[in-house]
Write a protein that holds these residues in place. Structure first.
Motif, PDB file in Angstrom:
ATOM      1  N   ASP A   1      18.264 -32.066 -31.644  1.00 21.92           N
ATOM      2  CA  ASP A   1      16.924 -31.611 -31.264  1.00 21.92           C
ATOM      3  C   ASP A   1      16.337 -32.487 -30.161  1.00 21.92           C
ATOM      4  O   ASP A   1      15.224 -33.004 -30.262  1.00 21.92           O
ATOM      5  CB  ASP A   1      16.002 -31.594 -32.485  1.00 21.92           C
ATOM      6  N   VAL A   2      17.121 -32.652 -29.096  1.00 18.84           N
ATOM      7  CA  VAL A   2      16.680 -33.423 -27.936  1.00 18.84           C
ATOM      8  C   VAL A   2      16.969 -32.613 -26.676  1.00 18.84           C
ATOM      9  O   VAL A   2      17.873 -31.774 -26.654  1.00 18.84           O
ATOM     10  CB  VAL A   2      17.385 -34.788 -27.852  1.00 18.84           C
ATOM     11  N   PRO A   3      16.225 -32.855 -25.590  1.00 12.55           N
ATOM     12  CA  PRO A   3      16.484 -32.141 -24.332  1.00 12.55           C
ATOM     13  C   PRO A   3      17.657 -32.740 -23.575  1.00 12.55           C
ATOM     14  O   PRO A   3      18.202 -33.787 -23.948  1.00 12.55           O
ATOM     15  CB  PRO A   3      15.171 -32.311 -23.560  1.00 12.55           C
ATOM     16  N   ILE A   4      18.013 -32.074 -22.486  1.00 14.54           N
ATOM     17  CA  ILE A   4      19.110 -32.509 -21.621  1.00 14.54           C
ATOM     18  C   ILE A   4      18.577 -32.749 -20.215  1.00 14.54           C
ATOM     19  O   ILE A   4      17.697 -32.036 -19.735  1.00 14.54           O
ATOM     20  CB  ILE A   4      20.233 -31.453 -21.592  1.00 14.54           C
ATOM     21  N   SER A   5      19.129 -33.775 -19.569  1.00 14.63           N
ATOM     22  CA  SER A   5      18.931 -33.981 -18.135  1.00 14.63           C
ATOM     23  C   SER A   5      20.288 -33.976 -17.468  1.00 14.63           C
ATOM     24  O   SER A   5      21.280 -34.393 -18.071  1.00 14.63           O
ATOM     25  CB  SER A   5      18.213 -35.312 -17.873  1.00 14.63           C
ATOM     26  N   ARG A   6      20.329 -33.519 -16.242  1.00 10.39           N
ATOM     27  CA  ARG A   6      21.624 -33.426 -15.563  1.00 10.39           C
ATOM     28  C   ARG A   6      21.438 -33.517 -14.056  1.00 10.39           C
ATOM     29  O   ARG A   6      20.519 -32.924 -13.479  1.00 10.39           O
ATOM     30  CB  ARG A   6      22.320 -32.119 -15.923  1.00 10.39           C
TER      31      ARG A   6
ATOM     32  N   MET B   1       6.610 -43.877 -28.749  1.00  9.55           N
ATOM     33  CA  MET B   1       6.530 -44.138 -27.316  1.00  9.55           C
ATOM     34  C   MET B   1       7.881 -43.959 -26.626  1.00  9.55           C
ATOM     35  O   MET B   1       7.931 -43.641 -25.431  1.00  9.55           O
ATOM     36  CB  MET B   1       6.002 -45.553 -27.071  1.00  9.55           C
ATOM     37  N   VAL B   2       8.972 -44.193 -27.358  1.00 13.28           N
ATOM     38  CA  VAL B   2      10.310 -44.001 -26.788  1.00 13.28           C
ATOM     39  C   VAL B   2      11.012 -42.900 -27.571  1.00 13.28           C
ATOM     40  O   VAL B   2      11.168 -42.997 -28.794  1.00 13.28           O
ATOM     41  CB  VAL B   2      11.139 -45.296 -26.825  1.00 13.28           C
ATOM     42  N   THR B   3      11.404 -41.846 -26.876  1.00 15.87           N
ATOM     43  CA  THR B   3      12.116 -40.722 -27.486  1.00 15.87           C
ATOM     44  C   THR B   3      13.463 -40.557 -26.785  1.00 15.87           C
ATOM     45  O   THR B   3      13.821 -41.344 -25.913  1.00 15.87           O
ATOM     46  CB  THR B   3      11.282 -39.437 -27.401  1.00 15.87           C
ATOM     47  N   MET B   4      14.207 -39.517 -27.151  1.00 22.99           N
ATOM     48  CA  MET B   4      15.590 -39.411 -26.697  1.00 22.99           C
ATOM     49  C   MET B   4      15.874 -38.107 -25.974  1.00 22.99           C
ATOM     50  O   MET B   4      15.260 -37.077 -26.245  1.00 22.99           O
ATOM     51  CB  MET B   4      16.539 -39.549 -27.898  1.00 22.99           C
ATOM     52  N   ALA B   5      16.823 -38.172 -25.044  1.00 21.81           N
ATOM     53  CA  ALA B   5      17.420 -37.005 -24.396  1.00 21.81           C
ATOM     54  C   ALA B   5      18.894 -37.321 -24.187  1.00 21.81           C
ATOM     55  O   ALA B   5      19.346 -38.445 -24.443  1.00 21.81           O
ATOM     56  CB  ALA B   5      16.738 -36.700 -23.071  1.00 21.81           C
ATOM     57  N   LEU B   6      19.651 -36.344 -23.738  1.00 16.42           N
ATOM     58  CA  LEU B   6      21.054 -36.537 -23.395  1.00 16.42           C
ATOM     59  C   LEU B   6      21.256 -36.281 -21.912  1.00 16.42           C
ATOM     60  O   LEU B   6      20.547 -35.468 -21.305  1.00 16.42           O
ATOM     61  CB  LEU B   6      21.949 -35.587 -24.195  1.00 16.42           C
TER      62      LEU B   6
END
Length: 445
Positions: free
Chosen positions: A209-214, A183-188
């Motif tokens: 192997d995680v996405p990015i937000s900016r 239910m909780v995953t990760m991004a940078l």
């Protein structure tokens, strides 16, 4: 596991293959949607709910919220963006303990769930110590919300050290958030900086192997980031105020998406929301987000209306032949939000096999009936008071219009923390006056 059959509801599936149902049934089996259609057979021992007079929609998806600021909700009604950077990020953030952050995150998650938001991206730009990260993740897991924990450095740390993300990201990924199906995953969160920092943060995201937000605006250049190889597919570009059509096309072609926070952008002065220009890019997912509860409400109904109003105003101002529709806005808040976060295989629409993330809305009340167009009713006529049920992965968080989880102790803690934080400010008050901003050119917007 609970088996539940909703009968006789208006169902907006947000799945183009399934369409919508005027008098439809929705079958839940545990944490999954088992079937959607008409005249479904009720399995043995199923709970059968007569949903006549209700509209059932997928749980809303908020693609950008600084959830730790839930503890500061409503404290900055008149802040400009530079004042927010100075007071909220520069003063209050460093004053908060891991326990404060846990309380803020849990409070924000509870607020999101009770308002129909079942999926959220927590842009957690407050990572000062491993204890901070542990507390923030623990709150998300306890809440039961579907969340992407986007790990980011605090504003003071960026000013002092630069934008390069630290080593603790590997521990958080390996020890706390190592299951991509949880239910909780990760991004940078990558907040600009030198080309070297950009490339290093992109390399770290690939490694983990995680996405990015900016956060992004016209002061930055998507074309340059794409040229140097610093844009990963699946990147969420937040705000994007003032971007040209060419820049938006670069984002679309890179597999990115736009997260627009229309209410906060207009109140704080980020720039006019990019609803119309972004929708003009056919391959670009356009999504909605709350951003900061220090100034605006933490529900999606506020964003639905703000987005529609901003899009319609842009249409009238430009004299364009077509404009945003209420269906467009619903898509932003559901399936396109899920696509943006890479979660559309499990949420964002009501289709068999997907997780049971949904909202049951009462449309049989004098303030919304009669229903001529259910999309118009949800977007323009409804608010939190019309919620009957909120379910995330089969777990009810609202039932019969009442929150399931007891938040009394949480609210007691929140009041104590809020009093202490206000007392620490040079201008003690319930709505904190701003001090002159020390910095008018933050590292990102």
């Amino acid at each position: 596991m609970t088996v539940r059959l909703y009968r006789n509801a208006r169902i907006l599936t947000m799945d183009p293959a399934l369409g919508d149902f005027e008098d439809g049934d929705l079958l839940l089996d545990g944490d999954r949607i088992a079937d959607v259609g008409t005249s479904l057979r009720a399995p043995e021992h199923a709970e059968v709910v007569d949903a006549r007079g209700c509209i059932i929609v997928p749980g809303f998806v908020d693609t950008h919220r600084h959830m730790w600021q839930g503890i500061l909700r409503g404290i900055a009604p008149a802040h400009t963006f530079p004042q927010y950077m100075d007071n909220i990020l520069g003063h209050f953030g460093p004053a908060m303990t891991p326990g404060d952050l846990y309380t803020g995150n849990l409070l924000s998650a509870r607020a999101a769930l009770t308002s129909g938001i079942t999926t959220i991206q927590d842009i957690s730009n407050i990572q000062d110590t491993p204890e901070h990260s542990d507390a923030l993740v623990a709150a998300l897991k306890e809440s039961g919300i579907r969340a992407v924990f986007a790990y980011g450095k605090s504003f003071p740390k960026i000013v002092a050290e630069g934008t390069l993300l630290g080593q603790d990201t590997r521990r958080v990924r390996g020890e706390l958030l190592n299951d991509p199906d949880a239910m909780v995953t990760m991004a940078l969160v990558a907040e600009g900086g030198s080309d070297e920092d950009e490339l290093a943060n992109a390399a770290l995201a690939r490694e983990l192997d995680v996405p990015i937000s900016r956060h992004f605006s016209s002061r930055l250049a998507a074309a340059h980031l794409h040229k140097i190889g610093a844009i990963l597919p699946g990147t969420t570009f937040i705000h994007a105020n003032g971007l040209s059509a060419e820049e938006l096309a670069v984002i679309a072609e890179s597999g990115g998406s736009i997260s627009i926070s229309p209410a906060i952008e207009m109140v704080m002065g980020h720039g006019y929301p990019m609803i119309a220009p972004a929708l003009a890019q056919p391959q670009l997912p356009v999504t909605l987000s709350v951003d900061v509860e220090v100034t605006v409400a933490g529900d999606m109904f506020t964003q639905l209306r703000a987005a529609y109003q901003a899009g319609r105003h842009a249409h009238h101002s430009a004299g364009t032949p077509t404009s945003i529709t209420v269906r467009d806005v619903m898509r932003m808040a559901t399936i396109d939000g899920a696509r943006s976060l890479g979660l559309d295989d499990r949420t964002g629409s009501l289709a068999p096999g997907k997780q049971a993330d949904l909202i049951v809305l009462r449309a049989d009340r004098p303030d919304v009936a009669p229903v001529h167009d259910p999309y118009s009713t949800v977007v323009l006529q409804m608010d939190r008071s019309h919620i009957d049920t909120v379910t995330a992965a089969g777990r009810d968080h609202v039932r019969a219009g009442r929150a399931v989880d007891d938040s009394s102790r949480l609210l007691t803690y929140a009041d104590r923390i809020a009093h202490r934080l206000r007392s620490s400010h040079p201008h003690h008050g319930s709505a904190v006056p701003v001090t002159p901003p020390r910095r008018t050119s933050p590292p990102s917007t």
